[in-house]
Design an enzyme around this catalytic site. Structure first.
Site, PDB file in Angstrom:
ATOM      1  N   ARG A  73    -102.172 -48.253 -14.091  1.00 28.34           N
ATOM      2  CA  ARG A  73    -101.628 -48.717 -12.808  1.00 28.34           C
ATOM      3  C   ARG A  73    -100.612 -47.711 -12.262  1.00 28.34           C
ATOM      4  O   ARG A  73    -100.368 -47.664 -11.063  1.00 28.34           O
ATOM      5  CB  ARG A  73    -100.913 -50.062 -12.993  1.00 28.34           C
ATOM      6  CG  ARG A  73    -101.846 -51.252 -13.128  1.00 28.34           C
ATOM      7  CD  ARG A  73    -101.057 -52.533 -13.071  1.00 28.34           C
ATOM      8  NE  ARG A  73     -99.971 -52.361 -12.127  1.00 28.34           N
ATOM      9  CZ  ARG A  73     -98.763 -52.897 -12.259  1.00 28.34           C
ATOM     10  NH1 ARG A  73     -98.500 -53.670 -13.275  1.00 28.34           N
ATOM     11  NH2 ARG A  73     -97.829 -52.685 -11.362  1.00 28.34           N
TER      12      ARG A  73
ATOM     13  N   LYS B 186     -95.125 -43.429  -7.526  1.00 27.43           N
ATOM     14  CA  LYS B 186     -95.837 -44.711  -7.433  1.00 27.43           C
ATOM     15  C   LYS B 186     -95.087 -45.704  -6.564  1.00 27.43           C
ATOM     16  O   LYS B 186     -95.656 -46.314  -5.659  1.00 27.43           O
ATOM     17  CB  LYS B 186     -96.010 -45.306  -8.836  1.00 27.43           C
ATOM     18  CG  LYS B 186     -96.375 -46.782  -8.836  1.00 27.43           C
ATOM     19  CD  LYS B 186     -96.330 -47.382 -10.218  1.00 27.43           C
ATOM     20  CE  LYS B 186     -96.498 -48.879 -10.208  1.00 27.43           C
ATOM     21  NZ  LYS B 186     -95.282 -49.624  -9.876  1.00 27.43           N
ATOM     22  N   ASN B 187     -93.796 -45.883  -6.821  1.00 26.36           N
ATOM     23  CA  ASN B 187     -93.092 -46.952  -6.110  1.00 26.36           C
ATOM     24  C   ASN B 187     -92.838 -46.617  -4.646  1.00 26.36           C
ATOM     25  O   ASN B 187     -92.584 -47.516  -3.851  1.00 26.36           O
ATOM     26  CB  ASN B 187     -91.795 -47.330  -6.843  1.00 26.36           C
ATOM     27  CG  ASN B 187     -92.112 -48.106  -8.120  1.00 26.36           C
ATOM     28  OD1 ASN B 187     -93.241 -48.555  -8.320  1.00 26.36           O
ATOM     29  ND2 ASN B 187     -91.128 -48.259  -8.986  1.00 26.36           N
TER      30      ASN B 187
ATOM     31  N   CYS C 140     -95.927 -56.326 -13.371  1.00 30.75           N
ATOM     32  CA  CYS C 140     -95.516 -56.415 -14.767  1.00 30.75           C
ATOM     33  C   CYS C 140     -94.725 -57.685 -15.009  1.00 30.75           C
ATOM     34  O   CYS C 140     -93.931 -58.100 -14.169  1.00 30.75           O
ATOM     35  CB  CYS C 140     -94.665 -55.199 -15.139  1.00 30.75           C
ATOM     36  SG  CYS C 140     -95.624 -53.687 -15.198  1.00 30.75           S
TER      37      CYS C 140
ATOM     38  N   ARG D  38     -89.338 -63.294 -11.910  1.00 30.12           N
ATOM     39  CA  ARG D  38     -89.158 -62.269 -10.863  1.00 30.12           C
ATOM     40  C   ARG D  38     -89.032 -62.984  -9.514  1.00 30.12           C
ATOM     41  O   ARG D  38     -89.986 -63.065  -8.734  1.00 30.12           O
ATOM     42  CB  ARG D  38     -90.327 -61.281 -10.857  1.00 30.12           C
ATOM     43  CG  ARG D  38     -90.371 -60.413 -12.100  1.00 30.12           C
ATOM     44  CD  ARG D  38     -91.437 -59.334 -12.026  1.00 30.12           C
ATOM     45  NE  ARG D  38     -91.017 -58.183 -11.248  1.00 30.12           N
ATOM     46  CZ  ARG D  38     -91.704 -57.037 -11.204  1.00 30.12           C
ATOM     47  NH1 ARG D  38     -92.820 -56.904 -11.885  1.00 30.12           N
ATOM     48  NH2 ARG D  38     -91.263 -56.024 -10.484  1.00 30.12           N
TER      49      ARG D  38
ATOM     50  N   ASP E  67     -86.826 -48.622 -15.434  1.00 26.93           N
ATOM     51  CA  ASP E  67     -88.215 -48.247 -15.734  1.00 26.93           C
ATOM     52  C   ASP E  67     -88.321 -47.097 -16.727  1.00 26.93           C
ATOM     53  O   ASP E  67     -89.428 -46.678 -17.074  1.00 26.93           O
ATOM     54  CB  ASP E  67     -88.974 -47.915 -14.437  1.00 26.93           C
ATOM     55  CG  ASP E  67     -89.271 -49.180 -13.631  1.00 26.93           C
ATOM     56  OD1 ASP E  67     -89.020 -50.282 -14.143  1.00 26.93           O
ATOM     57  OD2 ASP E  67     -89.758 -49.058 -12.493  1.00 26.93           O
TER      58      ASP E  67
HETATM   59  C1  UD1 Z   1     -88.988 -52.590  -8.440  1.00 28.72           C
HETATM   60  C2  UD1 Z   1     -89.979 -51.728  -9.190  1.00 28.72           C
HETATM   61  C3  UD1 Z   1     -89.856 -51.990 -10.702  1.00 28.72           C
HETATM   62  C4  UD1 Z   1     -88.406 -51.756 -11.155  1.00 28.72           C
HETATM   63  C5  UD1 Z   1     -87.445 -52.541 -10.286  1.00 28.72           C
HETATM   64  C6  UD1 Z   1     -85.985 -52.220 -10.578  1.00 28.72           C
HETATM   65  C7  UD1 Z   1     -91.760 -51.557  -7.566  1.00 28.72           C
HETATM   66  C8  UD1 Z   1     -93.169 -51.913  -7.217  1.00 28.72           C
HETATM   67  N1  UD1 Z   1     -91.314 -52.067  -8.724  1.00 28.72           N
HETATM   68  O1  UD1 Z   1     -89.332 -53.946  -8.723  1.00 28.72           O
HETATM   69  O2  UD1 Z   1     -90.719 -51.098 -11.359  1.00 28.72           O
HETATM   70  O3  UD1 Z   1     -88.264 -52.184 -12.499  1.00 28.72           O
HETATM   71  O4  UD1 Z   1     -87.680 -52.257  -8.886  1.00 28.72           O
HETATM   72  O5  UD1 Z   1     -85.740 -50.866 -10.389  1.00 28.72           O
HETATM   73  O6  UD1 Z   1     -91.102 -50.822  -6.860  1.00 28.72           O
HETATM   74  N2  UD1 Z   1     -84.125 -60.226  -7.797  1.00 28.72           N
HETATM   75  C9  UD1 Z   1     -83.673 -61.438  -7.378  1.00 28.72           C
HETATM   76  N3  UD1 Z   1     -84.160 -61.927  -6.192  1.00 28.72           N
HETATM   77  C10 UD1 Z   1     -85.045 -61.222  -5.433  1.00 28.72           C
HETATM   78  C11 UD1 Z   1     -85.496 -59.980  -5.873  1.00 28.72           C
HETATM   79  C12 UD1 Z   1     -85.021 -59.482  -7.064  1.00 28.72           C
HETATM   80  O7  UD1 Z   1     -82.874 -62.100  -8.040  1.00 28.72           O
HETATM   81  O8  UD1 Z   1     -85.439 -61.719  -4.360  1.00 28.72           O
HETATM   82  C13 UD1 Z   1     -83.617 -59.662  -9.078  1.00 28.72           C
HETATM   83  C14 UD1 Z   1     -84.716 -59.433 -10.109  1.00 28.72           C
HETATM   84  O9  UD1 Z   1     -84.978 -60.599 -10.858  1.00 28.72           O
HETATM   85  C15 UD1 Z   1     -84.120 -58.315 -10.949  1.00 28.72           C
HETATM   86  C16 UD1 Z   1     -83.313 -57.507  -9.934  1.00 28.72           C
HETATM   87  O10 UD1 Z   1     -83.101 -58.367  -8.816  1.00 28.72           O
HETATM   88  O11 UD1 Z   1     -83.236 -58.859 -11.896  1.00 28.72           O
HETATM   89  C17 UD1 Z   1     -83.975 -56.247  -9.462  1.00 28.72           C
HETATM   90  O12 UD1 Z   1     -85.253 -56.563  -8.933  1.00 28.72           O
HETATM   91  P1  UD1 Z   1     -85.932 -55.666  -7.796  1.00 28.72           P
HETATM   92  O13 UD1 Z   1     -85.080 -54.463  -7.569  1.00 28.72           O
HETATM   93  O14 UD1 Z   1     -86.257 -56.527  -6.640  1.00 28.72           O
HETATM   94  O15 UD1 Z   1     -87.272 -55.232  -8.499  1.00 28.72           O
HETATM   95  P2  UD1 Z   1     -88.718 -55.112  -7.857  1.00 28.72           P
HETATM   96  O16 UD1 Z   1     -88.588 -54.639  -6.446  1.00 28.72           O
HETATM   97  O17 UD1 Z   1     -89.507 -56.329  -8.133  1.00 28.72           O
END
Ligand code: UD1
Length: 439
Positions: free
Chosen positions: A403, A22-23, A120, A125, A310
């Site tokens: 999803r 999915k991701n 989610c 986020r 996850d």
């Molecule tokens: C993706 C996955 C999600 C998974 C996560 C961590 C997808 C669509 N979703 O989410 O299922 O749980 O990776 O493996 O691929 N953060 C910041 N600033 C940013 C971005 C992130 O502080 O600009 C923080 C977030 O709050 C979190 C951490 O970094 O604590 C990891 O987030 P991130 O790896 O970006 O997750 P997603 O890409 O949103």
């Protein structure tokens, strides 16, 4: 409202074929917007998040030709829109990955406008690292009133060096996509190393990009003039595989989880072995067997190659019946993503949450109840608990689960689980309709 109804207690036996990741899919579909030419994607998961993204691309003017249920040919050559039309806002607000359209539109057109993404709800986020990276590439970024607007100075992005202050899957992907056709060389430091990051890099490279280092903590991208069409097969889904592995750990039995890359599952396999589950690795499958009692275990989630966040709710569900106290600590999401704990407690689980950790005191057995899927993986956790519980579990809000899991009911039924999807009217708490078990 559609629900899953599970009569728990059946051990799982047989084989389950894992779908495409999915991701990876939700990154690669938006990245296809950068490609001029036909882009054939194979092993796409049949889930609502990919449908949503394909629908958005169609609306933007892409030709989307489904060859079969998991193969699509996408032609974005004639897409000209760099602004997400209002009709698409509801969709972009529903899923997380819609923010990759910003990186892709910026890379392709030098301008982008979309809504803030959904996905989610794990609490806050932030997208500051996406903004930092795209700004460093020379884009003026404006995040306001629920919208993201971006414009490259001089109409084109310029390669640069960016250090991510936080290891972020999403920011790594967005910057990689945008930088693929930027002028010059981009170096992204402290990047995420998840399998889907490597998959996206392989996809971009097979379309003519020059991305190196994916899978390490530094990615180097030499911008190319444009990407061309080609064919790409997505990797299997690490988390879907882990979910079936966790399910057999909870319900007992023996299953073969096929079409996987066992290397991607190593941390899950090791943790399950610690819990008394046998896991044997083949070339493209794992054989998972749980016959004896479960053992307690502690785990802490971390970015790859650490234990995946996850998989945390699913593992908590397994540990509910392991004698002793297990501690599950969330190391990626700051609010702990523990909403599902309340649902497991309705089934008799004994769990206390303190800060970033859940303390799981093993109970003799779980009992079926009506529970909600609070988010995608939380939903998988209550399904697993329902398969292991005595009695009937009804899982509501299953759209979250759909999803991200292709044909979850069919796959569990083929493994001998008593699970079905029913369309049952919602009744006030405590009331039950008669004759609701179908199929
Ligand atoms: C993706 C996955 C999600 C998974 C996560 C961590 C997808 C669509 N979703 O989410 O299922 O749980 O990776 O493996 O691929 N953060 C910041 N600033 C940013 C971005 C992130 O502080 O600009 C923080 C977030 O709050 C979190 C951490 O970094 O604590 C990891 O987030 P991130 O790896 O970006 O997750 P997603 O890409 O949103």
């Amino acid at each position: 409202m559609e629900k899953y109804v599970i009569q728990g207690g059946n051990p799982l036996r047989g084989e389950v074929e894992i779908s495409g990741a999915k991701n990876a899919a939700v990154a690669i579909i938006p990245a296809a917007l950068m490609v001029r030419g036909v882009c054939r994607l194979e092993n796409l998961p049949e889930i609502s998040d990919t449908d949503t993204l394909l629908h958005i691309l169609t609306y933007l003017g892409a030709k989307v030709n489904m060859i079969n249920r998991t193969t699509v040919e996408l032609d974005c050559t004639h897409v000209q829109m760099d602004i997400l039309p209002e009709k698409m806002w509801e969709l972009t607000r529903k899923i997380r990955a819609s923010y990759y359209l910003i990186g892709a539109m910026l890379g392709r057109f030098g301008r982008a406008r979309s809504t803030m993404p959904g996905g989610c709800n794990f609490g806050e986020r932030p997208i500051d690292q996406h903004i930092k990276g795209l700004t460093a590439l020379g884009a003026d970024m404006d995040v306001n009133g629920g919208f993201i607007r971006a414009a490259a100075k001089g109409g084109r992005l310029k390669g640069t060096t960016v250090y991510l202050d936080k290891v972020s899957v999403g920011a790594t992907i967005n910057i990689m996509i945008a930088a693929a056709t930027a002028d010059g060389r981009t170096v992204i430091e402290n990047v995420a190393r998840e399998p889907h990051i490597v998959d996206l890099a392989n996809f971009l490279n097979s379309m003519g990009a020059d991305v190196r280092g994916a899978g390490t903590d530094v990615i180097k991208i030499r911008g190319v003039k444009q990407l061309h069409g080609g064919s790409y097969t997505l990797i299997p889904d690490q988390i879907e595989a882990g979910t079936y592995m966790a399910a057999v750990a909870a319900a007992g039995g023996t299953i073969r989880v096929s079409n996987v890359i066992p290397k991607h599952l190593e941390c899950i396999s090791s943790k399950l072995r610690e819990m008394g589950v046998q896991v044997e690795e083949g070339d493209d499958y794992v054989l998972v067997r749980r016959e004896g009692p479960l053992h307690r275990a502690n785990l802490k989630t971390m970015p790859y190659p650490g234990f995946p966040t996850d998989m945390h709710p699913q593992m908590t569900a397994v540990l509910c019946c392991a004698p002793g106290v297990s501690v599950v600590t969330e190391g990626v999401w700051s609010n702990g993503r523990f909403k599902y704990v309340g649902e497991l407690k309705k089934m008799g689980a004994n769990i206390q949450v303190e800060d970033q950790s859940a303390f799981v005191q093993g109970v003799d057995h779980l009992t079926g109840a009506t529970v909600k899927a609070c988010d995608l993986r939380a939903g998988a956790a209550v399904v697993i608990a329902g398969l292991a519980a005595s009695g009937v579990t009804k899982v509501e809000d299953i759209s979250y689960i759909e999803r991200g899991y292709q044909n979850l009911v069919g796959k569990f039924r083929a493994l001998g689980a008593d699970i079905c999807c029913v369309d049952e009217p919602d009744l006030p708490d405590g009331q039950h309709s008669a004759g609701w078990i179908a199929g």
